[in-house]
Design a protein around this motif. Structure first.
Motif, short mmCIF file in Angstrom:
data_model
loop_
_atom_site.label_atom_id
_atom_site.label_comp_id
_atom_site.label_asym_id
_atom_site.label_seq_id
_atom_site.Cartn_x
_atom_site.Cartn_y
_atom_site.Cartn_z
N LEU A 86 0.94 -1.07 0.02
CA LEU A 86 -0.21 -0.03 0.04
C LEU A 86 0.79 1.32 -0.04
N ASP A 87 0.46 2.19 -0.62
CA ASP A 87 1.12 3.57 -0.53
C ASP A 87 0.99 4.28 0.62
N GLU A 88 -0.37 4.35 1.10
CA GLU A 88 -0.60 5.35 2.43
C GLU A 88 -1.69 4.69 2.89
N ALA A 89 -1.77 4.76 4.40
CA ALA A 89 -2.94 4.67 5.29
C ALA A 89 -2.94 5.37 6.32
N SER A 90 -4.14 5.88 6.70
CA SER A 90 -4.35 6.63 8.02
C SER A 90 -5.48 6.37 8.60
N VAL A 91 -5.51 6.70 9.97
CA VAL A 91 -6.93 6.52 10.72
C VAL A 91 -6.78 7.62 11.71
N SER A 92 -7.84 8.35 11.98
CA SER A 92 -7.79 9.52 12.74
C SER A 92 -9.07 9.73 13.68
N VAL A 93 -9.21 10.38 14.71
CA VAL A 93 -10.31 10.88 15.61
C VAL A 93 -10.39 12.21 15.86
N ALA A 94 -11.34 12.78 16.13
CA ALA A 94 -11.65 14.26 16.39
C ALA A 94 -10.98 14.55 17.62
N LYS A 104 -14.60 9.91 18.38
CA LYS A 104 -15.34 10.37 17.43
C LYS A 104 -14.47 10.36 16.38
N MET A 105 -14.56 9.02 15.65
CA MET A 105 -13.63 8.75 14.38
C MET A 105 -14.02 9.90 13.43
N ASP A 106 -12.82 10.48 12.94
CA ASP A 106 -12.95 11.25 11.98
C ASP A 106 -12.83 10.81 10.46
N GLY A 107 -12.01 9.70 10.29
CA GLY A 107 -12.06 9.17 8.89
C GLY A 107 -10.66 7.99 8.86
N ILE A 108 -11.05 7.25 7.90
CA ILE A 108 -9.88 6.09 7.68
C ILE A 108 -9.83 6.29 6.14
N THR A 109 -8.56 6.22 5.76
CA THR A 109 -8.11 6.20 4.28
C THR A 109 -7.09 5.24 4.03
N LEU A 110 -7.29 4.73 2.80
CA LEU A 110 -6.21 3.61 2.25
C LEU A 110 -5.93 3.72 0.72
N ALA A 111 -4.83 4.12 0.55
CA ALA A 111 -4.47 4.56 -0.86
C ALA A 111 -3.32 3.52 -1.56
N GLY A 112 -3.59 3.36 -2.71
CA GLY A 112 -2.55 2.27 -3.35
C GLY A 112 -2.28 0.93 -3.06
N LEU A 113 -3.59 0.45 -2.52
CA LEU A 113 -3.50 -1.31 -2.08
C LEU A 113 -3.37 -1.64 -3.27
N GLY A 167 -7.07 0.81 -5.89
CA GLY A 167 -6.76 -0.07 -5.14
C GLY A 167 -6.68 -1.24 -6.30
N LYS A 168 -5.95 -2.16 -5.92
CA LYS A 168 -5.73 -3.38 -7.18
C LYS A 168 -5.59 -4.82 -6.56
N VAL A 169 -6.44 -5.79 -6.94
CA VAL A 169 -6.04 -6.88 -6.68
C VAL A 169 -6.02 -7.90 -7.87
N ARG A 170 -5.43 -8.69 -8.02
CA ARG A 170 -4.94 -9.78 -8.95
C ARG A 170 -5.02 -11.23 -8.43
N TYR A 171 -5.89 -11.90 -9.24
CA TYR A 171 -5.88 -13.39 -8.84
C TYR A 171 -5.73 -14.18 -10.10
N ARG A 172 -4.61 -15.13 -9.79
CA ARG A 172 -4.17 -15.97 -10.87
C ARG A 172 -4.10 -17.50 -10.35
N ASN A 173 -4.61 -18.20 -11.50
CA ASN A 173 -4.73 -19.60 -11.27
C ASN A 173 -3.65 -20.34 -12.06
N THR A 174 -2.66 -20.78 -11.66
CA THR A 174 -1.54 -21.39 -12.64
C THR A 174 -1.86 -22.82 -13.19
N ALA A 175 -3.03 -23.54 -12.61
CA ALA A 175 -3.50 -24.87 -13.21
C ALA A 175 -4.29 -24.68 -14.37
N HIS A 184 -7.89 0.14 -10.33
CA HIS A 184 -8.70 1.43 -10.05
C HIS A 184 -10.01 1.11 -9.11
N PHE A 185 -9.77 0.58 -8.10
CA PHE A 185 -10.71 0.37 -7.03
C PHE A 185 -10.86 1.59 -6.11
#
Length: 735
Positions: A86-94, A104-113, A167-175, A184-185
């Protein structure tokens, strides 16, 4: 009292100041990067992951208190390939509510997963995540549950903002070669609360190994009851662009209210609106026993659409039809139902322009995939759905005889056996009226079955052209070589419209009956034709063949023969001063009754026997016809009562030859067998000579030709004269 209140306020303010100072000291003095080694150690021990925290861990103090994480990569221990990053993640409260003992949660961010999932014969990479040795059981006795701390912070369930970007998730099945990428999630949720509905927006791109690509945008309000596994998306709007399934990308717009209850195993879709490629479908669908014997109920209705406009929207060529308005009004109305474990549409109504198909259809069993249907088509006129006539008129492939036309046969695979073998089908179709060209068929009924690779047309019947027809057929694709068998019966059907349609010529009229049985094996045009076998019984009644008069052909041959044998005319046709037979005025042949037997071998139909009663005579014969290039060759023997008035021609069978191509002129098909007619003329002349010699000279000459008879008679006459002279000499000698 005032003094006490003042002390309390000072104490509370002091606590808040101390808490603020503590927060400031934690965020400004303590460096969270000092915890990196411990975090990486715990990741190795507890998750079997090699963690590489490349970015900085950082505190945030104002206006929110939180922690952020920079670029971080994770690999499964011993594996160089990236498992997640991941490129960046943060969690914050007021901060301010925190000073009053509230969280009081202010926000959760997740970038470049970025997540890479790999599956194969040896297992999946995510199965290696977690402790690799069993944890030691250090507990000696069950610890009592911790009592609730009355002084704990008030932690709310609402998160004002949750953001996931790129975000990006790749699934491969070699069989099996599966390779799926979701990239681009992006997700944006506001006021996330598991007790109250909250708005949610999501977008992504899906791609797989088949070049399928889907760009999707979702906008909804989600109500999630996690404890009861109940999720409601109301309203829900989904827009997607789908590429790879069709030549041109297709835009899809979906609106619905979706209710999913996993505990009750139900799905409810209300106020459905689906728009794609110029079509629009509305309805409501309820699904019960989603993971068991699924059962559907509801209604779906597709508004009338133009098939060619749909094809244009997906980048396909339009269907060219004789009638430009054909396929311009297609609509569907279905009521969903059926027993558990099935999906049925009953009633089902499909509108095709001016035709209506109604009844029931669907999957009788979701487990087996068995297709069943019982449908009725009220009427249809096929002419308008035929392709327009091309500028190049097709002509019969004349020439080549029995073997001609085989070069046009393809060796490509014709029957999709792999698709047919798993099919399970049991269906019926009834058609009220079908019109094509000048032919109308009614009361048509069809029945088909498919099981274990064997497809059967168990019934095909109807009425047409004043008569009826029926047929059965079977395709056995269960073995290595497909086998086809078929049989048919035609009773009292008018032949004229069929000939007119097949040959584009008003060649014949009458009534015919036919029975036939056929077989072939192989999986290409060439293989099927090379193995084709069959037997056909055909009969005609009250039939006229236009442009071909066999009696005139016979008369022409007889007159030509008379020209070669001078002096026979008066003996054969004493009533004709011209010495010739008059030609028939009609250009047609009238067949009162005809019966024939034929057999099919490869691409040739052999006429083994033919017998017919004509208006002027009778015929027998045999021959063949190439069903590919329409070449034919028939040898016919004809007897005519009109020529039987002479004792020399009574019982004579005249040889005729009909050959050519069905695409040619009937007037040129048939003619006399000149050698055969010449042989008959020789025999007639010999017989007439015998009679004349006996009548005039009393001598019975022998022979098959006139010359042989005369020679024999001369020899007999000479011998008679010698004998007479000897007798006269002896008489004189002894007298």
């Amino acid at each position: 009292m005032g003094r006490l209140l003042k002390i309390l306020l000072i104490t509370l303010f002091s606590i808040i100041v101390l808490l603020a100072i503590a927060v400031f000291v934690i965020t400004q003095v303590i460096d969270p990067n000092e915890f990196k080694p411990e975090i990486e150690k715990q990741a190795q021990e507890q998750a079997n992951l090699t963690l590489d925290i490349q970015g900085d861990l950082a505190w945030q103090f104002w206006p929110s208190l939180g922690v952020s994480l920079g670029r971080t990569e994770a690999r499964i221990a011993g594996d160089e390939e990236l498992f997640a990053a991941l490129d960046e993640a943060s969690v914050s409260v007021a901060v301010l509510p925190l000073l009053y003992g509230q969280v009081k949660m202010d926000g959760i961010t997740l970038a470049g997963l970025d997540v890479n999932l790999v599956d194969g014969p040896d297992g999946a990479n995510w199965e290696q995540i977690g402790p690799q040795t069993p944890a030691e059981d250090t507990a000696t006795e069950e610890e009592p549950a911790a009592e609730e701390d009355s002084t704990s912070l008030d932690i709310p369930l609402t998160i004002p903002k949750v953001v996931v970007s790129d975000g990006k998730v790749r699934y491969r099945n070699t069989a099996d070669g599966t390779d799926i990428i979701v990239e681009h999630f992006n997700l944006n949720a506001q006021d996330v609360n598991l007790d109250e509905p909250f708005p949610l927006q999501m977008s992504l791109r899906y791609q797989d190994q088949s070049d399928m690509r889907v760009d999707m945008n979702l906008d909804t309000v989600l109500a999630a009851d996690i404890d009861n596994n109940h999720f409601v998306l109301n309203p829900m709007t989904l827009d997607a662009n789908i590429a790879g399934a069709t030549t041109m990308p297709v835009d899809v717009h979906l609106e619905q209210n979706l209710d999913v209850n996993l505990n009750e195993d139900t799905v409810s879709i209300k106020d459905l609106l689906l728009q794609a490629a110029g079509t629009e479908t509305k309805g409501n669908v309820d699904i019960t026993a989603l993971t068991g014997d699924m059962q559907l109920s509801g209604k779906l209705a597709t508004a009338p659409f133009d098939a060619n406009k749909v094809l244009e929207a997906i980048g396909e060529a339009p269907i060219e039809t004789t009638d430009g308005k054909a396929l311009s009004k297609i609509a569907l109305d279905a009521t969903l139902g059926g027993e558990p474990g099935s999906v049925m549409a009953s009633p089902l109504t499909l509108t095709l322009d001016d035709s209506t198909l109604s009844g029931s259809a669907g999957l009788a069993s979701l487990e087996s995939g068995k297709i069943i249907f019982d449908l009725v088509l009220d009427k249809i006129t096929l002419d308008g759905y035929m392709p327009p006539a091309s500028g190049d008129s097709e002509t019969a492939a004349a020439g080549g005889g029995k073997t001609g036309g085989t070069a046009s046969l393809s060796s490509d695979e014709l029957i999709p056996v792999d698709t047919l073998r798993p099919l399970l089908v049991d269906g019926k179709l009834a058609i009220g009226t079908v019109k094509y060209d000048s032919i109308t068929a009614s009361d048509m009924k069809f029945a088909v079955t498919a099981q274990n690779g064997v497809l059967q047309l168990t019934r095909a019947s109807g009425s047409t052209l004043g008569g009826s027809f029926s047929a059965k057929a079977k395709l056995d694709a269960s073995g290595s070589t497909p086998k086809i068998t078929a049989s048919n019966t035609v009773s009292s059907v008018q032949i004229q419209p069929l000939v007119q349609m097949a040959l584009e010529d008003d060649l014949a009229k009458g009534v015919f009956d036919m029975t036939g049985s056929y077989s072939a094996s192989g999986n290409s045009e060439k293989a099927l034709m090379n193995s084709a076998k069959g037997n056909i019984d055909l009969s005609l009644a009250d039939t006229t063949v236009r442009g071909l008069n066999l009696y005139s052909t016979l008369v022409g041959g007889v007159n030509d023969m008379l020209g070669q044998f001078q002096g026979l005319a008066t003996a054969l046709i004493p009533s004709q001063e011209s010495g010739k037979l008059p030609s028939a005025l009609s250009e047609d042949t009238k067949i009162l009754d005809l019966k024939s037997k034929a057999r099919l071998d490869k691409n040739v139909a052999y006429l083994d026997s033919l017998s017919a009663v004509l208006q002027k005579g009778e015929i027998t014969g045999n021959g063949w016809m190439n069903i590919l290039n329409q070449d034919f060759d028939l040898k016919i023997g004809m007897q005519s009562p009109e020529l039987g008035t002479s004792k020399y021609l009574t019982g004579t069978t005249w040889p005729l030859r009909c050959e050519g191509n069905l695409g040619g002129s009937p007037a040129k098909w048939c003619g006399p067998d000149k050698d055969g007619f010449k042989d008959i003329g020789k025999q007639v002349a010999a017989n007439a000579t015998k009679d004349k010699l006996k009548e005039k000279f009393g001598i019975e000459g022998e022979g098959d030709t006139t010359e042989e008879v005369l020679k024999d008679a001369a020899q007999k006459k000479a011998k008679e004269e010698v004998n007479k002279q000897i007798q006269d000499g002896l008489k004189k000698l002894f007298n």
